[in-house]
Scaffold this motif. Sequence first.
Motif, PDB file in Angstrom:
ATOM      1  N   VAL A  35       0.845  -1.196   0.000  1.00 31.16           N
ATOM      2  CA  VAL A  35       0.000   0.000   0.000  1.00 31.16           C
ATOM      3  C   VAL A  35       0.875   1.238   0.000  1.00 31.16           C
ATOM      4  CG1 VAL A  35      -1.714   1.313   1.299  1.00 31.16           C
ATOM      5  CG2 VAL A  35      -1.856  -1.169   1.207  1.00 31.16           C
ATOM      6  N   GLU A  36       0.508   2.191  -0.847  1.00 28.56           N
ATOM      7  CA  GLU A  36       1.166   3.489  -0.872  1.00 28.56           C
ATOM      8  C   GLU A  36       0.173   4.558  -0.439  1.00 28.56           C
ATOM      9  OE1 GLU A  36       2.710   4.307  -4.711  1.00 28.56           O
ATOM     10  OE2 GLU A  36       4.508   3.120  -4.376  1.00 28.56           O
ATOM     11  N   ARG A  37       0.678   5.500   0.332  1.00 28.78           N
ATOM     12  CA  ARG A  37      -0.136   6.660   0.694  1.00 28.78           C
ATOM     13  C   ARG A  37       0.508   7.878   0.055  1.00 28.78           C
ATOM     14  NH1 ARG A  37      -2.098   7.464   6.642  1.00 28.78           N
ATOM     15  NH2 ARG A  37      -3.672   6.075   5.806  1.00 28.78           N
ATOM     16  N   LEU A  38      -0.196   8.442  -0.909  1.00 28.28           N
ATOM     17  CA  LEU A  38       0.270   9.609  -1.658  1.00 28.28           C
ATOM     18  C   LEU A  38       1.646   9.371  -2.285  1.00 28.28           C
ATOM     19  CD1 LEU A  38      -0.886  12.404   0.796  1.00 28.28           C
ATOM     20  CD2 LEU A  38      -2.068  11.574  -1.236  1.00 28.28           C
ATOM     21  N   THR A  43       2.452   0.469   4.107  1.00 28.95           N
ATOM     22  CA  THR A  43       2.392  -0.809   4.792  1.00 28.95           C
ATOM     23  C   THR A  43       2.187  -1.933   3.793  1.00 28.95           C
ATOM     24  OG1 THR A  43       1.329  -2.018   6.589  1.00 28.95           O
ATOM     25  CG2 THR A  43      -0.098  -0.745   5.178  1.00 28.95           C
ATOM     26  N   THR A  44       2.254  -3.146   4.294  1.00 26.40           N
ATOM     27  CA  THR A  44       1.937  -4.329   3.505  1.00 26.40           C
ATOM     28  C   THR A  44       0.705  -4.973   4.109  1.00 26.40           C
ATOM     29  OG1 THR A  44       4.277  -4.659   3.034  1.00 26.40           O
ATOM     30  CG2 THR A  44       2.824  -6.523   2.659  1.00 26.40           C
ATOM     31  N   LEU A  45      -0.323  -5.155   3.303  1.00 26.77           N
ATOM     32  CA  LEU A  45      -1.569  -5.736   3.791  1.00 26.77           C
ATOM     33  C   LEU A  45      -1.433  -7.244   3.884  1.00 26.77           C
ATOM     34  CD1 LEU A  45      -4.235  -3.784   1.711  1.00 26.77           C
ATOM     35  CD2 LEU A  45      -3.405  -3.289   4.007  1.00 26.77           C
ATOM     36  N   SER A  46      -1.808  -7.793   5.020  1.00 33.21           N
ATOM     37  CA  SER A  46      -1.808  -9.238   5.193  1.00 33.21           C
ATOM     38  C   SER A  46      -3.132  -9.796   4.665  1.00 33.21           C
ATOM     39  CB  SER A  46      -1.627  -9.581   6.669  1.00 33.21           C
ATOM     40  OG  SER A  46      -2.666  -8.994   7.423  1.00 33.21           O
ATOM     41  N   PRO A  47      -3.189 -11.113   4.437  1.00 32.65           N
ATOM     42  CA  PRO A  47      -4.436 -11.704   3.929  1.00 32.65           C
ATOM     43  C   PRO A  47      -5.598 -11.476   4.886  1.00 32.65           C
ATOM     44  CG  PRO A  47      -2.621 -13.229   3.682  1.00 32.65           C
ATOM     45  CD  PRO A  47      -2.115 -12.078   4.488  1.00 32.65           C
ATOM     46  N   GLY A  48      -6.765 -11.253   4.311  1.00 31.51           N
ATOM     47  CA  GLY A  48      -7.975 -11.030   5.091  1.00 31.51           C
ATOM     48  C   GLY A  48      -8.597  -9.689   4.756  1.00 31.51           C
ATOM     49  N   VAL A  53      -7.682   4.171   3.636  1.00 30.57           N
ATOM     50  CA  VAL A  53      -8.248   5.516   3.583  1.00 30.57           C
ATOM     51  C   VAL A  53      -8.598   5.777   2.120  1.00 30.57           C
ATOM     52  CG1 VAL A  53      -7.821   7.955   3.987  1.00 30.57           C
ATOM     53  CG2 VAL A  53      -6.836   6.259   5.524  1.00 30.57           C
ATOM     54  N   PRO A  54      -9.878   5.936   1.807  1.00 32.69           N
ATOM     55  CA  PRO A  54     -10.265   6.092   0.401  1.00 32.69           C
ATOM     56  C   PRO A  54      -9.641   7.328  -0.236  1.00 32.69           C
ATOM     57  CG  PRO A  54     -12.197   5.915   1.820  1.00 32.69           C
ATOM     58  CD  PRO A  54     -11.005   5.979   2.693  1.00 32.69           C
ATOM     59  N   PHE A  55      -9.261   7.195  -1.504  1.00 28.58           N
ATOM     60  CA  PHE A  55      -8.721   8.261  -2.340  1.00 28.58           C
ATOM     61  C   PHE A  55      -7.341   8.752  -1.879  1.00 28.58           C
ATOM     62  CE2 PHE A  55     -13.390   8.694  -2.304  1.00 28.58           C
ATOM     63  CZ  PHE A  55     -13.641   8.266  -3.595  1.00 28.58           C
ATOM     64  N   VAL A  56      -6.781   8.205  -0.787  1.00 28.45           N
ATOM     65  CA  VAL A  56      -5.451   8.580  -0.327  1.00 28.45           C
ATOM     66  C   VAL A  56      -4.519   7.377  -0.429  1.00 28.45           C
ATOM     67  CG1 VAL A  56      -4.095   9.434   1.625  1.00 28.45           C
ATOM     68  CG2 VAL A  56      -6.385  10.332   1.230  1.00 28.45           C
ATOM     69  N   SER A  58      -3.491   3.611  -1.897  1.00 25.77           N
ATOM     70  CA  SER A  58      -3.719   2.796  -3.088  1.00 25.77           C
ATOM     71  C   SER A  58      -2.822   1.567  -3.034  1.00 25.77           C
ATOM     72  CB  SER A  58      -3.434   3.593  -4.358  1.00 25.77           C
ATOM     73  OG  SER A  58      -2.073   3.960  -4.405  1.00 25.77           O
ATOM     74  N   VAL A  59      -3.314   0.475  -3.599  1.00 30.73           N
ATOM     75  CA  VAL A  59      -2.532  -0.747  -3.671  1.00 30.73           C
ATOM     76  C   VAL A  59      -1.599  -0.621  -4.857  1.00 30.73           C
ATOM     77  CG1 VAL A  59      -2.614  -3.230  -4.011  1.00 30.73           C
ATOM     78  CG2 VAL A  59      -4.329  -2.115  -2.588  1.00 30.73           C
ATOM     79  N   ARG A  60      -0.295  -0.658  -4.567  1.00 33.80           N
ATOM     80  CA  ARG A  60       0.703  -0.464  -5.617  1.00 33.80           C
ATOM     81  C   ARG A  60       1.028  -1.767  -6.338  1.00 33.80           C
ATOM     82  NH1 ARG A  60       2.502   3.190  -9.080  1.00 33.80           N
ATOM     83  NH2 ARG A  60       4.712   3.027  -9.427  1.00 33.80           N
ATOM     84  N   SER A  61       1.285  -2.823  -5.583  1.00 36.81           N
ATOM     85  CA  SER A  61       1.589  -4.105  -6.209  1.00 36.81           C
ATOM     86  C   SER A  61       1.022  -5.231  -5.369  1.00 36.81           C
ATOM     87  CB  SER A  61       3.095  -4.285  -6.393  1.00 36.81           C
ATOM     88  OG  SER A  61       3.726  -4.332  -5.140  1.00 36.81           O
ATOM     89  N   LYS A  62       0.816  -6.358  -6.019  1.00 31.72           N
ATOM     90  CA  LYS A  62       0.277  -7.542  -5.372  1.00 31.72           C
ATOM     91  C   LYS A  62       1.342  -8.629  -5.443  1.00 31.72           C
ATOM     92  CE  LYS A  62      -4.254  -6.063  -6.735  1.00 31.72           C
ATOM     93  NZ  LYS A  62      -5.424  -6.275  -7.534  1.00 31.72           N
ATOM     94  N   VAL A  63       1.827  -9.069  -4.271  1.00 32.93           N
ATOM     95  CA  VAL A  63       2.921 -10.019  -4.194  1.00 32.93           C
ATOM     96  C   VAL A  63       2.355 -11.415  -3.947  1.00 32.93           C
ATOM     97  CG1 VAL A  63       5.047 -10.626  -2.992  1.00 32.93           C
ATOM     98  CG2 VAL A  63       4.400  -8.223  -3.242  1.00 32.93           C
ATOM     99  N   ASP A  64       2.712 -12.358  -4.833  1.00 29.95           N
ATOM    100  CA  ASP A  64       2.272 -13.739  -4.704  1.00 29.95           C
ATOM    101  C   ASP A  64       3.211 -14.461  -3.750  1.00 29.95           C
ATOM    102  OD1 ASP A  64       0.992 -16.108  -5.055  1.00 29.95           O
ATOM    103  OD2 ASP A  64       1.725 -16.472  -7.088  1.00 29.95           O
ATOM    104  N   MET A  65       2.682 -15.049  -2.680  1.00 31.12           N
ATOM    105  CA  MET A  65       3.497 -15.679  -1.651  1.00 31.12           C
ATOM    106  C   MET A  65       3.593 -17.197  -1.812  1.00 31.12           C
ATOM    107  SD  MET A  65       4.482 -13.079  -0.046  1.00 31.12           S
ATOM    108  CE  MET A  65       5.261 -13.788   1.374  1.00 31.12           C
ATOM    109  N   ARG A  66       3.061 -17.760  -2.886  1.00 29.49           N
ATOM    110  CA  ARG A  66       3.122 -19.207  -3.085  1.00 29.49           C
ATOM    111  C   ARG A  66       4.531 -19.644  -3.482  1.00 29.49           C
ATOM    112  NH1 ARG A  66      -1.915 -19.781  -7.038  1.00 29.49           N
ATOM    113  NH2 ARG A  66      -0.966 -17.876  -7.758  1.00 29.49           N
TER     114      ARG A  66
END
Length: 74
Positions: A35-38, A43-48, A53-56, A58-66
């Motif tokens: 996640v990027e803010r501006l 932070t890095t979002l864990s599963p679940g 914060v809307p409009f501030v 954004s998910v920058r990349s999605k990392v595959d953990m398999r």
Amino acid sequence: MDPVVGTVVAVISLLIVITLLKAVKIVPQQRMDVVERLGRYRTTLSPGLNLLVPFVDSVRSKVDMREQVVSFPP
């Protein structure tokens, strides 16, 4: 006057629904999202279920953990 009030209520309710949809992020079990803010790392979002914060934020990349199988020459 009644159609104007109905239109305003419809626009406001549409904005509320869009804001709620952008705030809730569900990450699958095999993935973590960055996640990027501006434009800066936040932070890095864990599963679940995660909240952003809307409009501030954004998910920058999605990392595959398999696990990934790589074949090496003998």
